[in-house]
Design a protein around this motif. Structure first.
Motif, PDB file in Angstrom:
ATOM      1  N   LEU A 285       3.362   5.618   5.561  1.00 38.72           N
ATOM      2  CA  LEU A 285       2.190   5.816   6.408  1.00 38.72           C
ATOM      3  C   LEU A 285       2.483   5.480   7.868  1.00 38.72           C
ATOM      4  CD1 LEU A 285      -0.514   4.148   4.109  1.00 38.72           C
ATOM      5  CD2 LEU A 285      -0.020   6.596   4.343  1.00 38.72           C
ATOM      6  N   LEU A 286       3.419   4.540   8.087  1.00 41.10           N
ATOM      7  CA  LEU A 286       3.688   4.041   9.445  1.00 41.10           C
ATOM      8  C   LEU A 286       5.185   4.083   9.734  1.00 41.10           C
ATOM      9  CD1 LEU A 286       1.450   0.843   9.225  1.00 41.10           C
ATOM     10  CD2 LEU A 286       0.835   2.996  10.347  1.00 41.10           C
ATOM     11  N   ARG A 287       5.509   4.405  10.987  1.00 43.47           N
ATOM     12  CA  ARG A 287       6.888   4.291  11.479  1.00 43.47           C
ATOM     13  C   ARG A 287       6.926   3.086  12.392  1.00 43.47           C
ATOM     14  NH1 ARG A 287       6.557  10.069  12.231  1.00 43.47           N
ATOM     15  NH2 ARG A 287       7.706  11.131  10.577  1.00 43.47           N
ATOM     16  N   ARG A 288       7.749   2.126  12.024  1.00 49.32           N
ATOM     17  CA  ARG A 288       7.807   0.866  12.754  1.00 49.32           C
ATOM     18  C   ARG A 288       8.983   0.865  13.729  1.00 49.32           C
ATOM     19  NH1 ARG A 288       6.367   0.928   7.682  1.00 49.32           N
ATOM     20  NH2 ARG A 288       4.815  -0.509   6.805  1.00 49.32           N
ATOM     21  N   THR A 289       8.736   0.399  14.961  1.00 50.85           N
ATOM     22  CA  THR A 289       9.796   0.165  15.932  1.00 50.85           C
ATOM     23  C   THR A 289       9.637  -1.264  16.424  1.00 50.85           C
ATOM     24  OG1 THR A 289       8.520   0.856  17.867  1.00 50.85           O
ATOM     25  CG2 THR A 289       9.633   2.592  16.629  1.00 50.85           C
ATOM     26  N   THR A 290      10.514  -1.680  17.280  1.00 52.56           N
ATOM     27  CA  THR A 290      10.424  -3.050  17.778  1.00 52.56           C
ATOM     28  C   THR A 290       9.232  -3.236  18.713  1.00 52.56           C
ATOM     29  OG1 THR A 290      11.940  -2.450  19.568  1.00 52.56           O
ATOM     30  CG2 THR A 290      12.911  -3.435  17.578  1.00 52.56           C
ATOM     31  N   ARG A 291       8.741  -2.152  19.285  1.00 42.59           N
ATOM     32  CA  ARG A 291       7.654  -2.276  20.273  1.00 42.59           C
ATOM     33  C   ARG A 291       6.291  -1.836  19.761  1.00 42.59           C
ATOM     34  NH1 ARG A 291      10.086  -0.462  26.168  1.00 42.59           N
ATOM     35  NH2 ARG A 291      11.763  -2.036  26.269  1.00 42.59           N
ATOM     36  N   ARG A 292       6.275  -0.867  18.834  1.00 40.42           N
ATOM     37  CA  ARG A 292       4.984  -0.324  18.420  1.00 40.42           C
ATOM     38  C   ARG A 292       5.072   0.273  17.027  1.00 40.42           C
ATOM     39  NH1 ARG A 292       2.346   3.460  21.679  1.00 40.42           N
ATOM     40  NH2 ARG A 292       1.673   4.674  19.865  1.00 40.42           N
ATOM     41  N   VAL A 293       3.921   0.706  16.584  1.00 37.49           N
ATOM     42  CA  VAL A 293       3.820   1.339  15.272  1.00 37.49           C
ATOM     43  C   VAL A 293       3.215   2.715  15.472  1.00 37.49           C
ATOM     44  CG1 VAL A 293       2.731   1.229  12.990  1.00 37.49           C
ATOM     45  CG2 VAL A 293       3.547  -0.868  14.079  1.00 37.49           C
TER      46      VAL A 293
ATOM     47  N   GLY B 127       0.175   9.377   7.329  1.00 35.16           N
ATOM     48  CA  GLY B 127      -0.636   8.251   7.812  1.00 35.16           C
ATOM     49  C   GLY B 127      -1.882   8.702   8.558  1.00 35.16           C
ATOM     50  N   ARG B 128      -1.734   9.764   9.381  1.00 31.83           N
ATOM     51  CA  ARG B 128      -2.904  10.278  10.107  1.00 31.83           C
ATOM     52  C   ARG B 128      -3.952  10.826   9.140  1.00 31.83           C
ATOM     53  NH1 ARG B 128       0.985  11.453  14.118  1.00 31.83           N
ATOM     54  NH2 ARG B 128       1.630  13.386  13.101  1.00 31.83           N
ATOM     55  N   ALA B 129      -3.497  11.528   8.113  1.00 31.48           N
ATOM     56  CA  ALA B 129      -4.437  12.056   7.124  1.00 31.48           C
ATOM     57  C   ALA B 129      -5.109  10.917   6.358  1.00 31.48           C
ATOM     58  CB  ALA B 129      -3.704  12.990   6.154  1.00 31.48           C
ATOM     59  N   TYR B 130      -4.306   9.895   6.010  1.00 33.31           N
ATOM     60  CA  TYR B 130      -4.849   8.774   5.248  1.00 33.31           C
ATOM     61  C   TYR B 130      -5.837   7.970   6.090  1.00 33.31           C
ATOM     62  CZ  TYR B 130      -4.838   5.115   1.687  1.00 33.31           C
ATOM     63  OH  TYR B 130      -5.207   4.232   0.705  1.00 33.31           O
ATOM     64  N   LEU B 131      -5.567   7.851   7.388  1.00 34.69           N
ATOM     65  CA  LEU B 131      -6.466   7.108   8.276  1.00 34.69           C
ATOM     66  C   LEU B 131      -7.855   7.733   8.309  1.00 34.69           C
ATOM     67  CD1 LEU B 131      -7.039   4.941  10.415  1.00 34.69           C
ATOM     68  CD2 LEU B 131      -6.092   6.505  12.137  1.00 34.69           C
ATOM     69  N   ALA B 132      -7.908   9.064   8.402  1.00 35.74           N
ATOM     70  CA  ALA B 132      -9.209   9.741   8.455  1.00 35.74           C
ATOM     71  C   ALA B 132     -10.016   9.478   7.182  1.00 35.74           C
ATOM     72  CB  ALA B 132      -9.009  11.244   8.651  1.00 35.74           C
ATOM     73  N   ARG B 133      -9.332   9.572   6.019  1.00 39.15           N
ATOM     74  CA  ARG B 133     -10.042   9.346   4.759  1.00 39.15           C
ATOM     75  C   ARG B 133     -10.409   7.873   4.590  1.00 39.15           C
ATOM     76  NH1 ARG B 133      -9.634  13.607   1.158  1.00 39.15           N
ATOM     77  NH2 ARG B 133     -11.187  12.418  -0.017  1.00 39.15           N
ATOM     78  N   ALA B 134      -9.528   6.982   5.007  1.00 40.40           N
ATOM     79  CA  ALA B 134      -9.804   5.547   4.881  1.00 40.40           C
ATOM     80  C   ALA B 134     -11.024   5.152   5.718  1.00 40.40           C
ATOM     81  CB  ALA B 134      -8.579   4.740   5.308  1.00 40.40           C
ATOM     82  N   ARG B 135     -11.085   5.678   6.951  1.00 37.53           N
ATOM     83  CA  ARG B 135     -12.256   5.396   7.786  1.00 37.53           C
ATOM     84  C   ARG B 135     -13.539   5.894   7.120  1.00 37.53           C
ATOM     85  NH1 ARG B 135      -9.561   7.295  13.513  1.00 37.53           N
ATOM     86  NH2 ARG B 135      -9.055   5.203  14.348  1.00 37.53           N
TER      87      ARG B 135
ATOM     88  N   LEU C 207       0.833  -1.201   0.000  1.00 37.37           N
ATOM     89  CA  LEU C 207       0.000   0.000   0.000  1.00 37.37           C
ATOM     90  C   LEU C 207       0.867   1.250   0.000  1.00 37.37           C
ATOM     91  CD1 LEU C 207      -2.729   1.464   0.269  1.00 37.37           C
ATOM     92  CD2 LEU C 207      -2.547   1.123   2.756  1.00 37.37           C
ATOM     93  N   GLU C 208       1.883   1.277   0.867  1.00 34.76           N
ATOM     94  CA  GLU C 208       2.777   2.440   0.932  1.00 34.76           C
ATOM     95  C   GLU C 208       3.518   2.626  -0.390  1.00 34.76           C
ATOM     96  OE1 GLU C 208       4.086   2.899   5.559  1.00 34.76           O
ATOM     97  OE2 GLU C 208       4.887   1.161   4.474  1.00 34.76           O
ATOM     98  N   ALA C 209       3.920   1.501  -1.000  1.00 36.09           N
ATOM     99  CA  ALA C 209       4.643   1.592  -2.268  1.00 36.09           C
ATOM    100  C   ALA C 209       3.742   2.156  -3.363  1.00 36.09           C
ATOM    101  CB  ALA C 209       5.162   0.212  -2.673  1.00 36.09           C
TER     102      ALA C 209
END
Length: 293
Positions: free
Chosen positions: A47-55, A61-69, A39-41
């Protein structure tokens, strides 16, 4: 991209964890991660920043989340709406009523339809003569008609509801008002108020046939288009009128209603719609009207 990608992204964005999002979606985590990267490609943005503990969500990504919902909510609502349309529980219908049905049936019928089909927007037109209703059905100005059936018309589907008795509306100070009931021959030489012949009223034809069938030559003093006007003129002492019994619901001072006996002193009431109309909400409405009788 398809809706699946949007649902995957929303799950990850809300859970902020690929493992929990995969459990929520009932899928394995590696395919989920692969779908999000695809999707990102395709979008050309992170859209997301990944770490070992969380995303975490990026600004994009925040803008895309609102439109996706919003998109997913619209898709879900579209499905719900389509199912309601198929079930006949939403839509708009205009119903035309002949004069006598306007007074005696419309109040209870409108309440029954609104309770049975709250998602259907009903509008009503009262005091319509049958020829006007037929024309309104043909043009789409109304969708359903409660009418006195005209001659056979292949463009309409007509269901008989009942046969109403005919009564005579007379001024209370008229000599006929002293009777308990009337025969058609009692109307000989009496000034009559009738529905308009020029507007091809079904009731005009019914009354003329009834009188002439009994050997009575009609003495028409007034022709009117609306039943309420007809009864008002009777109250004013300008003549008598033969009307369907439901008109007695229009109680005016100065008018008495007397039963008309003998001959075939009844007139049919029916519900009609265009034969080429088969929308679910129309069929359900006609079914409710028929069941009411």
């Amino acid at each position: 991209m398809d809706l699946r990608h949007l649902r995957y992204f929303v799950a990850v964005a809300e859970e902020r964890h690929f493992g929990r999002a995969a459990e929520r979606l009932h899928m394995a985590q590696p395919p989920l991660s692969q779908q999000i990267r695809q999707l990102e490609a395709e979008l050309g943005v992170e859209l997301l920043r990944r770490t070992t503990r969380r995303v975490d969500l990026t600004e994009a990504g925040r803008a895309y989340l609102a439109r996706a919902r919003a998109i997913l909510a619209d898709v879900d609502e579209a499905g719900h709406h389509a199912r309601r349309v198929a079930a006949g529980t939403v839509g708009h219908l205009a119903i035309g009523c002949v004069g006598s049905a306007t007074y005696s049936l419309l109040p209870a019928l409108s309440r029954r339809l609104s309770e049975a089909l709250p998602g259907v927007d009903f509008s009503f037109r009262g005091e319509m003569l049958a020829p006007d209703q037929v024309e309104a059905l043909r043009t789409g100005a109304i969708d359903v008609a409660l009418l006195r059936p005209p001659s056979a018309d292949p463009s309409l589907t007509v269901h008989a509801l009942r046969r109403d008795r005919l009564v005579v509306a007379v001024p209370v100070d008229h000599p006929l008002a002293r009777r308990k009931r009337l025969r058609v021959t009692d109307l000989a030489g009496t000034d009559l108020i009738v529905h308009s012949a020029d507007r091809r009223s079904v009731m005009y034809d019914v009354v003329m046939a009834l009188l002439r069938g009994a050997g009575v030559e009609p003495h028409v003093r007034h022709e009117v288009g609306e039943t309420s006007t007809l009864v008002t003129l009777v109250a004013g002492g300008l003549g008598v009128a033969v009307v369907p019994e439901p008109v007695t619901a229009l109680a005016l001072d100065g008018v008495a209603y007397l039963p008309l006996v003998g001959a075939d002193a009844r007139v049919e009431l029916a519900v009609a719609h265009r034969a080429d109309r088969a929308e679910p909400h129309l069929e359900r409405t006609v079914g409710i009207i028929r069941a009411a009788f």
